[in-house]
Design a protein around this motif. Structure first.
Motif, mmCIF file in Angstrom:
data_model
loop_
_atom_site.group_PDB
_atom_site.id
_atom_site.type_symbol
_atom_site.label_atom_id
_atom_site.label_comp_id
_atom_site.label_asym_id
_atom_site.label_seq_id
_atom_site.Cartn_x
_atom_site.Cartn_y
_atom_site.Cartn_z
ATOM 1 N N ASN A 142 -3.179 31.746 108.216
ATOM 2 C CA ASN A 142 -2.759 32.775 107.135
ATOM 3 C C ASN A 142 -1.358 33.593 107.267
ATOM 4 O O ASN A 142 -0.689 33.744 106.571
ATOM 5 C CB ASN A 142 -3.803 33.810 107.168
ATOM 6 N N LEU A 143 -1.067 33.643 108.773
ATOM 7 C CA LEU A 143 0.061 34.424 108.947
ATOM 8 C C LEU A 143 1.216 33.346 108.616
ATOM 9 O O LEU A 143 2.275 34.040 107.972
ATOM 10 C CB LEU A 143 0.164 34.633 110.651
ATOM 11 N N CYS A 144 1.223 31.919 108.966
ATOM 12 C CA CYS A 144 2.350 30.960 108.734
ATOM 13 C C CYS A 144 2.572 31.173 107.231
ATOM 14 O O CYS A 144 3.653 31.222 106.570
ATOM 15 C CB CYS A 144 2.122 29.826 109.212
ATOM 16 N N ALA A 145 1.390 31.181 106.580
ATOM 17 C CA ALA A 145 1.471 30.801 105.186
ATOM 18 C C ALA A 145 2.196 31.918 104.305
ATOM 19 O O ALA A 145 2.786 31.857 103.373
ATOM 20 C CB ALA A 145 -0.035 30.513 104.597
ATOM 21 N N ARG A 146 1.717 33.063 104.986
ATOM 22 C CA ARG A 146 2.163 34.526 104.318
ATOM 23 C C ARG A 146 3.829 34.686 104.354
ATOM 24 O O ARG A 146 4.519 35.150 103.758
ATOM 25 C CB ARG A 146 1.396 35.600 104.769
ATOM 26 N N LEU A 147 4.014 34.348 105.686
ATOM 27 C CA LEU A 147 5.561 34.439 106.129
ATOM 28 C C LEU A 147 6.328 33.572 105.243
ATOM 29 O O LEU A 147 7.383 33.949 104.794
ATOM 30 C CB LEU A 147 5.797 34.083 107.617
ATOM 31 N N LEU A 148 5.789 32.217 105.130
ATOM 32 C CA LEU A 148 6.613 31.192 104.284
ATOM 33 C C LEU A 148 6.712 31.628 102.913
ATOM 34 O O LEU A 148 7.461 31.622 102.085
ATOM 35 C CB LEU A 148 6.147 29.734 104.401
#
Length: 203
Positions: free
Chosen positions: A176-182
């Protein structure tokens, strides 16, 4: 024209980034669907080959014709003229290439075809942005240029290693964190392209 480029590039990035930011699970589901979609493979393959044909006919025919006109050796001139004629009629091969690509290269084809499009779109974009580039220094239009170069690099890599692009997408969207940042980066880039495209005055 720069406004149209901003909308065509910015709105999809804004939409994709928004989905990734607000709903990584939906983005992941869409990614899996896209990677296995035969319809996406067929449509994007056709778009990529038609677009590539257009660029080949513009540049290939012109380049060989210019060399042929400047050559003083008849056999070389004849060969270059034949190549110019072949490139000028490359469209004849396009339906065959679309069919053979779809039949012979079905694995990872949606991603590979999309990568091809990512490699192609910087060329017409640069024809537009060159009119807005400053003589020296940075300008807002460089956001278009940087986006195009990043897309071209991803496209070149994805053409040869589409399965690695799929794995990278699964890795990012699975967290989730990676997806939201990207997603936030893509959305901001898309928003910037739209705003800059509208704000730049024609020269």
């Amino acid at each position: 024209m720069i406004i149209l480029c901003g909308l065509l590039l910015g709105l999809p990035l804004l939409a994709i980034g928004g989905v990734m930011f607000f709903s990584p699970a939906r983005a992941s589901n869409f990614s899996v669907w896209f990677e296995n979609s035969k319809a996406s493979a067929a449509i994007l393959t056709a778009v990529a080959w038609v677009w590539a044909t257009y660029e080949i006919m513009i540049f290939g025919a012109n380049i060989f014709a210019e060399f042929a006109a400047g050559s003083g050796i008849p056999p070389v001139r004849w060969l270059l003229s034949a190549l110019a004629l072949a490139f000028d009629h490359f469209w004849v091969l396009t339906p065959i290439l679309i069919y053979l690509t779809y039949v012979w290269m079905p694995a990872n084809l949606p991603v590979r075809a999309l990568a091809g499009i990512l490699m192609l779109f910087p060329t017409p974009l640069f024809r537009v942005t060159r009119h807005y580039l400053p003589v020296a220094g940075l300008a807002p239009v460089h956001v278009f240029v940087l986006t195009a170069y990043i897309a071209a690099v991803i496209g070149m890599y994805g053409m040869f290693y589409p399965w690695r692009i799929e794995k990278a997408a699964a890795f990012i969207l699975g967290r989730n964190l990676c997806a939201r940042l990207l997603g936030a980066l893509l959305a901001l880039d898309g928003l910037a392209l739209v705003i800059i495209g509208i704000a730049i005055n024609p020269t």
